[in-house]
Design a protein around this motif. Structure first.
Motif, short mmCIF file in Angstrom:
data_model
loop_
_atom_site.label_atom_id
_atom_site.label_comp_id
_atom_site.label_asym_id
_atom_site.label_seq_id
_atom_site.Cartn_x
_atom_site.Cartn_y
_atom_site.Cartn_z
N LYS A 183 44.23 30.96 40.22
CA LYS A 183 44.72 29.93 39.29
C LYS A 183 43.59 29.39 38.42
CE LYS A 183 48.16 28.47 42.42
NZ LYS A 183 48.04 27.53 43.55
N ALA A 184 42.35 29.53 38.89
CA ALA A 184 41.21 29.09 38.09
C ALA A 184 40.79 30.17 37.09
CB ALA A 184 40.04 28.74 39.01
N GLY A 185 41.56 31.26 37.02
CA GLY A 185 41.24 32.34 36.09
C GLY A 185 40.30 33.37 36.66
N GLY A 186 40.04 33.29 37.97
CA GLY A 186 39.08 34.21 38.59
C GLY A 186 39.74 35.41 39.22
N ILE A 187 38.91 36.31 39.72
CA ILE A 187 39.43 37.40 40.52
C ILE A 187 38.83 37.28 41.92
CG2 ILE A 187 39.52 38.87 38.43
CD1 ILE A 187 37.61 40.69 40.15
N ALA A 188 39.64 37.64 42.92
CA ALA A 188 39.26 37.47 44.32
C ALA A 188 38.92 38.82 44.93
CB ALA A 188 40.41 36.81 45.08
N SER A 189 37.73 38.90 45.52
CA SER A 189 37.28 40.17 46.11
C SER A 189 36.90 39.97 47.58
CB SER A 189 36.07 40.72 45.33
OG SER A 189 35.66 41.95 45.87
N LEU A 190 37.34 40.89 48.41
CA LEU A 190 37.03 40.84 49.84
C LEU A 190 35.55 41.16 50.06
CD1 LEU A 190 38.44 40.57 52.65
CD2 LEU A 190 38.64 43.06 52.64
N ALA A 191 34.79 40.19 50.59
CA ALA A 191 33.34 40.38 50.77
C ALA A 191 33.05 41.29 51.96
CB ALA A 191 32.66 39.02 50.99
N HIS A 192 31.97 42.06 51.85
CA HIS A 192 31.48 42.93 52.94
C HIS A 192 32.57 43.27 53.97
CE1 HIS A 192 30.96 38.90 54.58
NE2 HIS A 192 29.95 38.66 53.78
N HIS A 237 45.20 51.29 47.06
CA HIS A 237 45.91 50.01 46.99
C HIS A 237 45.82 49.36 45.62
CE1 HIS A 237 46.87 49.68 51.32
NE2 HIS A 237 45.78 50.41 51.45
N GLY A 238 45.28 50.09 44.66
CA GLY A 238 45.20 49.54 43.30
C GLY A 238 44.28 48.34 43.20
N LEU A 239 43.23 48.31 44.02
CA LEU A 239 42.29 47.19 43.98
C LEU A 239 41.10 47.53 43.10
CD1 LEU A 239 42.36 46.35 47.78
CD2 LEU A 239 43.12 44.82 45.95
N ARG A 240 40.56 46.51 42.46
CA ARG A 240 39.34 46.72 41.70
C ARG A 240 38.14 46.72 42.65
NH1 ARG A 240 40.41 42.10 37.42
NH2 ARG A 240 42.64 42.04 37.86
N ILE A 241 36.97 47.04 42.09
CA ILE A 241 35.79 47.26 42.92
C ILE A 241 34.68 46.30 42.52
CG2 ILE A 241 33.95 48.95 43.34
CD1 ILE A 241 36.27 51.04 42.71
N THR A 242 34.06 45.67 43.52
CA THR A 242 32.87 44.87 43.24
C THR A 242 31.74 45.35 44.14
OG1 THR A 242 33.23 43.08 44.85
CG2 THR A 242 34.35 42.87 42.71
N GLY A 243 30.53 44.87 43.88
CA GLY A 243 29.42 45.29 44.71
C GLY A 243 28.18 44.45 44.49
N GLY A 244 27.40 44.30 45.53
CA GLY A 244 26.15 43.56 45.41
C GLY A 244 25.38 43.56 46.71
N SER A 245 24.13 43.06 46.62
CA SER A 245 23.22 43.18 47.75
C SER A 245 23.45 42.13 48.83
CB SER A 245 21.78 43.06 47.25
OG SER A 245 21.58 41.77 46.67
N ASP A 246 23.95 40.94 48.45
CA ASP A 246 24.01 39.78 49.36
C ASP A 246 22.59 39.26 49.60
OD1 ASP A 246 25.28 37.86 50.83
OD2 ASP A 246 26.22 39.24 52.26
N PHE A 247 21.83 39.22 48.53
CA PHE A 247 20.43 38.76 48.58
C PHE A 247 20.36 37.29 49.00
CE2 PHE A 247 16.71 36.93 46.31
CZ PHE A 247 15.71 37.74 46.81
N HIS A 248 19.52 36.99 50.01
CA HIS A 248 19.30 35.62 50.46
C HIS A 248 17.81 35.24 50.42
CE1 HIS A 248 23.40 35.82 52.20
NE2 HIS A 248 23.32 34.53 52.47
N GLY A 249 16.97 36.08 49.78
CA GLY A 249 15.53 35.80 49.76
C GLY A 249 14.93 35.96 51.15
N ALA A 250 13.99 35.06 51.49
CA ALA A 250 13.27 35.18 52.77
C ALA A 250 14.17 34.98 53.98
CB ALA A 250 12.12 34.18 52.80
#
Ligand code: AMP
Ligand code: FE
Ligand code: FE
Ligand code: ZN
Length: 278
Positions: A183-192, A237-250
């Motif tokens: 509703k905020a105009g975003g897309i929701a992606s299942l993390a890791h 399932h017709g889902l889009r794809i996201t990806g990233g490192s999950d960087f948290h620094g030290a």
């Protein structure tokens, strides 16, 4: 390079928003998603610094939700404050409530740990966590004070859902959180997704019915085989794809921005265009 999953000091990362922008430039990341837990403030602080650095920033968030009583992390993207959608104001108020429930939980968590004989105060923990103090900050303090040998041990013994110090907090249901993001105009992606279960195929129909848009196919915790399987499931399932490192620094020094764990991450260069097109 693209990295759509990173944390700053606005939640449990150790790089401030300006430091994260510098790190992105240093690492060759061209499009960066900042996905702090329950807050957009890291993104908002980084935003003015991105254009001069030649960096494209994507507004994101990571939410802890409940699915059948289990914790499931959900990413929200393209939650753009500048679009002025009505749903965005509602979303902001709603995450404010989540932040309040977290603060209230932290008070009870300190009391519980003190009951278990640990000499720990809310002030100490908040000094590390700032506005968004969470269990990882409690883990840091427990290590510093010698109550645990490592942050993982602090979780295992005191902070994990199954550990003796655990206290609950209100976490939204998965479907509720998806609804607010959309509703905020975003897309929701299942993390890791690997942290949910190896075989996602059984629960994916339910997640899709709740309105899930995408899954995080590329992540530092995924083996090449798992990545392949999630890619296949996304197609099915017709889902889009996201990806990233999950960087948290030290806080997670083995994970590098853009490239993940020992270079195991490679987010396709057209991923953001594909996300936007859909
Ligand atoms: P909070 O949102 O304050 O309840 O803290 C949740 C965060 O703690 C998660 O995002 C993880 O980063 C971390 N966490 C939760 N459970 C564990 C665990 N068993 N081991 C290590 N880290 C954990
Ligand atoms: Fe985190
Ligand atoms: Fe997560
Ligand atoms: Zn994360």
């Amino acid at each position: 390079m693209i990295d759509l999953h990173s944390h700053t000091t606005a939640s449990d990362g150790t790089f401030s928003p300006p430091q994260l922008v510098d790190e992105a430039v240093r690492s060759g990341v061209r499009i960066l998603g900042i996905t702090d837990h329950d807050t957009l403030s890291g993104y908002e602080q980084a935003l003015p610094l991105a254009p001069p650095a030649g960096l494209e920033l994507i507004c994101g968030i990571e939410l802890s939700t409940k699915l059948h009583g289990h914790s499931v992390h959900l990413l929200g993207y393209f939650l753009d404050p500048l679009l002025h959608l009505d749903g965005f104001g509602v979303f902001r108020t709603w995450i404010g409530d989540l932040q309040a429930s977290r603060r209230e939980r932290n008070v009870r968590l300190v009391a519980r740990l003190r009951e278990l004989g640990l000499d720990i105060t809310l002030e100490e923990v908040q000094k590390r966590g700032g506005g968004m103090t969470g269990r990882p900050h409690f883990a840091q303090v427990l290590v510093e004070k010698g109550y645990a040998g490592s942050q993982q041990q602090a979780f295992d013994e005191y902070l994990d859902e199954s550990a003796k110090g655990y206290v609950t907090r209100r976490e939204p249901e998965f479907a509720e959180a998806v609804g607010y993001i959309r509703k905020a105009g975003g897309i929701a992606s299942l993390a890791h997704p690997i942290r949910i279960r190896e075989d996602l195929s059984e629960i994916l129909p339910e997640l899709c019915a709740a309105g899930l848009n995408a899954i995080e196919v590329y992540h530092s915790d995924h083996s090449p085989e798992q990545t392949g399987r999630y890619l296949q499931l996304a197609k099915q399932h017709g889902l889009r794809i996201t990806g990233g490192s999950d960087f948290h620094g030290a806080a997670k020094p083995e994970i590098h921005l853009g490239t993940g764990r020992g270079g195991n991450l490679r987010v396709p260069g057209d991923l953001v265009d594909r996300l936007r097109a859909a």
